[in-house]
Scaffold this motif. Structure first.
Motif, PDB file in Angstrom:
ATOM      1  N   VAL A 178       0.795  -1.297  -0.130  1.00  0.00           N
ATOM      2  CA  VAL A 178      -0.184  -0.059   0.048  1.00  0.00           C
ATOM      3  C   VAL A 178       0.716   1.214   0.027  1.00  0.00           C
ATOM      4  CG1 VAL A 178      -1.682   1.373   1.408  1.00  0.00           C
ATOM      5  CG2 VAL A 178      -1.946  -1.095   1.181  1.00  0.00           C
ATOM      6  N   LEU A 179       1.828   1.367   0.860  1.00  0.00           N
ATOM      7  CA  LEU A 179       2.840   2.562   0.955  1.00  0.00           C
ATOM      8  C   LEU A 179       3.320   2.797  -0.152  1.00  0.00           C
ATOM      9  CD1 LEU A 179       3.757   2.601   4.679  1.00  0.00           C
ATOM     10  CD2 LEU A 179       1.624   3.585   3.613  1.00  0.00           C
ATOM     11  N   ALA A 180       4.006   1.424  -0.813  1.00  0.00           N
ATOM     12  CA  ALA A 180       4.648   1.412  -2.145  1.00  0.00           C
ATOM     13  C   ALA A 180       3.892   2.137  -3.156  1.00  0.00           C
ATOM     14  CB  ALA A 180       5.266   0.315  -2.429  1.00  0.00           C
ATOM     15  N   HIS A 181       2.699   1.470  -3.287  1.00  0.00           N
ATOM     16  CA  HIS A 181       1.765   2.075  -4.465  1.00  0.00           C
ATOM     17  C   HIS A 181       1.409   3.487  -4.369  1.00  0.00           C
ATOM     18  CE1 HIS A 181      -0.870   0.585  -7.600  1.00  0.00           C
ATOM     19  NE2 HIS A 181      -1.541   1.739  -7.261  1.00  0.00           N
ATOM     20  N   PHE A 182       1.219   4.133  -3.142  1.00  0.00           N
ATOM     21  CA  PHE A 182       0.695   5.377  -2.859  1.00  0.00           C
ATOM     22  C   PHE A 182       1.607   6.121  -2.133  1.00  0.00           C
ATOM     23  CE2 PHE A 182      -3.234   2.676  -2.836  1.00  0.00           C
ATOM     24  CZ  PHE A 182      -3.763   3.087  -3.928  1.00  0.00           C
ATOM     25  N   PRO A 183       2.996   6.379  -2.855  1.00  0.00           N
ATOM     26  CA  PRO A 183       4.130   7.144  -2.080  1.00  0.00           C
ATOM     27  C   PRO A 183       3.851   8.560  -1.754  1.00  0.00           C
ATOM     28  CG  PRO A 183       4.504   7.271  -4.453  1.00  0.00           C
ATOM     29  CD  PRO A 183       3.173   6.318  -4.354  1.00  0.00           C
ATOM     30  N   ASP A 184       2.645   9.192  -2.178  1.00  0.00           N
ATOM     31  CA  ASP A 184       2.353  10.571  -1.743  1.00  0.00           C
ATOM     32  C   ASP A 184       0.878  10.880  -1.153  1.00  0.00           C
ATOM     33  OD1 ASP A 184       4.791  11.482  -2.901  1.00  0.00           O
ATOM     34  OD2 ASP A 184       3.734  11.165  -5.117  1.00  0.00           O
ATOM     35  N   GLU A 185       0.425   9.811  -0.799  1.00  0.00           N
ATOM     36  CA  GLU A 185      -0.837   9.899  -0.369  1.00  0.00           C
ATOM     37  C   GLU A 185      -0.938   9.862   1.179  1.00  0.00           C
ATOM     38  OE1 GLU A 185      -3.251  10.994  -2.075  1.00  0.00           O
ATOM     39  OE2 GLU A 185      -3.005  10.299  -4.154  1.00  0.00           O
ATOM     40  N   GLU A 186      -1.967  10.507   1.848  1.00  0.00           N
ATOM     41  CA  GLU A 186      -2.302  10.417   3.237  1.00  0.00           C
ATOM     42  C   GLU A 186      -3.270   9.275   3.768  1.00  0.00           C
ATOM     43  OE1 GLU A 186      -2.344  13.703   5.762  1.00  0.00           O
ATOM     44  OE2 GLU A 186      -2.377  15.071   3.937  1.00  0.00           O
ATOM     45  N   PHE A 187      -2.679   8.522   4.893  1.00  0.00           N
ATOM     46  CA  PHE A 187      -3.572   7.174   5.343  1.00  0.00           C
ATOM     47  C   PHE A 187      -3.776   7.294   6.690  1.00  0.00           C
ATOM     48  CE2 PHE A 187      -1.425   5.385   1.285  1.00  0.00           C
ATOM     49  CZ  PHE A 187      -2.633   5.116   0.662  1.00  0.00           C
ATOM     50  N   LEU A 188      -4.753   6.730   7.275  1.00  0.00           N
ATOM     51  CA  LEU A 188      -5.090   6.462   8.638  1.00  0.00           C
ATOM     52  C   LEU A 188      -4.984   5.206   8.857  1.00  0.00           C
ATOM     53  CD1 LEU A 188      -5.904   7.505  11.493  1.00  0.00           C
ATOM     54  CD2 LEU A 188      -8.236   7.467  10.714  1.00  0.00           C
ATOM     55  N   ILE A 189      -4.203   4.341   9.632  1.00  0.00           N
ATOM     56  CA  ILE A 189      -3.879   3.329   9.890  1.00  0.00           C
ATOM     57  C   ILE A 189      -4.672   2.811  11.020  1.00  0.00           C
ATOM     58  CG2 ILE A 189      -2.257   1.150  10.237  1.00  0.00           C
ATOM     59  CD1 ILE A 189      -0.381   3.193   8.665  1.00  0.00           C
ATOM     60  N   HIS A 190      -5.233   1.794  10.993  1.00  0.00           N
ATOM     61  CA  HIS A 190      -6.217   1.077  12.190  1.00  0.00           C
ATOM     62  C   HIS A 190      -5.461  -0.177  12.799  1.00  0.00           C
ATOM     63  CE1 HIS A 190     -10.304  -0.076  14.173  1.00  0.00           C
ATOM     64  NE2 HIS A 190      -9.643   0.369  14.945  1.00  0.00           N
ATOM     65  N   VAL A 191      -4.902  -0.237  13.905  1.00  0.00           N
ATOM     66  CA  VAL A 191      -4.629  -1.354  14.432  1.00  0.00           C
ATOM     67  C   VAL A 191      -5.565  -1.928  15.241  1.00  0.00           C
ATOM     68  CG1 VAL A 191      -3.024  -2.294  16.405  1.00  0.00           C
ATOM     69  CG2 VAL A 191      -2.290  -0.170  14.915  1.00  0.00           C
TER      70      VAL A 191
END
Length: 325
Positions: free
Chosen positions: A159-172
């Motif tokens: 996910v992080l490699a595919h979207f290098p410039d986008e913002e994310f909220l990660i849910h543990v």
């Protein structure tokens, strides 16, 4: 005695005036800014929120599909950003081979053709599953995504490699402090600018462990949220924002928003000054209710420019942009 009560009345009037002026949005310079849109699980299939339990298989009660995307997959995230999302939320589980899988459920049985606890499988094993297997809108008469989801469960790396410039909220998805430490180790390897585009929320213990290792990371748990909001309710009338709110993620249930001093404009301005990201969720926030339809958007306060949680970015983004025009 009369003099005492006269002085007390004057003090009370002055204090009341101060509280009103200090917390009124009437005196805030409005900025023409549209809300930040958070797409929950990317572009996801939605379902009725009534009568949900923690173990309810929501894939078995989806509405008739209006789009072809399966939650927590790279295609669903691509579609969400294309539709107008500013950031996307997704869920993670550690795998048996030390990676993180992007998937919602604690077990595989509801959504996939696999069985057992998600985190007890390797990433390679999870890649073999059909993540669209269990979805049905007609109580099992048809399965519109069965066979369409093979290989679509991504790793966090992907996910992080595919979207290098986008913002994310990660849910543990656990309350295991070791998971927080593992995620901290993973995130610490990222460049500083990449880490600044991420935020994490989840159980109290993993989030505390994560914050201990990476104090600069924006996080949220029930403990951090309560610590910020309870203190703010107690002293926010003074204009002071508690330290517990600084550099945090705040998911504000719509039901309780009006309790916040200065709501809406002065409150959101104070949170912005404290580098706290405000996300408004619909209702009481118990089951990830979102602002998903036009009638939900109509409930927003005028000039609200904080974040909005939505399960239907495809429907909400056009409404927000139309309003701004």
């Amino acid at each position: 005695m009369k003099r005492f009560w006269k002085i007390a009345g004057i003090v009370a009037a002055v204090l009341t005036g101060f509280i009103f002026i200090n917390n009124s949005s009437l005196f805030v310079k409005s900025e023409e800014a549209e809300p930040t849109l958070l797409a929950h699980r990317g572009m996801a299939q939605t379902f009725p929120m009534e009568d949900l339990e923690n173990d309810t298989c929501t894939a078995e009660r989806i509405y008739e599909p209006e789009h072809p995307y399966i939650e927590n997959t790279i295609p669903s995230m691509e579609a969400a950003f294309k539709a107008g999302a500013d950031l996307v939320e997704f869920d993670i589980h550690p795998t048996s081979d030390g990676q993180f899988a992007v998937f919602h459920d604690w077990t595989l049985d509801c959504r996939t053709d696999g069985t057992g606890v998600t985190r007890e499988h390797s990433m390679e094993e999870l890649k073999q599953l059909d993540v669209g297997y269990g979805y049905t809108a007609d109580e099992g008469e048809t399965f519109p995504f069965r066979g369409e989801g093979y290989g679509l469960m991504p790793s966090l790396d992907e996910v992080l490699a595919h979207f290098p410039d986008e913002e994310f909220l990660i849910h543990v998805k656990s309350d295991d402090p070791e998971e927080g430490k593992q995620l901290a180790e993973y995130l610490s390897e990222l460049p500083e600018d990449r880490m600044s585009s991420l935020a994490v929320y989840g159980g109290d213990q993993p989030i505390q462990a994560l914050k201990n290792e990476l104090p600069e990371l924006r996080v949220m748990s029930m403990d951090t949220l309560k610590s910020c909001m309870i203190r703010y309710i107690a002293i926010g009338w003074t204009g002071h924002v508690p330290e517990a709110c600084e550099n945090s993620q705040i998911h504000m249930p719509e039901k309780y928003a009006s309790w916040m001093w200065g709501w809406p404009e002065k409150f959101q301005a104070r949170m912005a000054d404290a580098d706290a990201r405000l996300i408004l969720v619909a209702g009481d926030g118990e089951w990830s209710e979102g602002f998903d339809h036009e009638e939900d958007i109509e409930r927003l306060p005028d000039q609200y420019s904080g974040g909005l949680w939505t399960n239907r970015i495809d429907l909400v983004a056009p409404l927000i942009k139309e309003e701004e025009r």
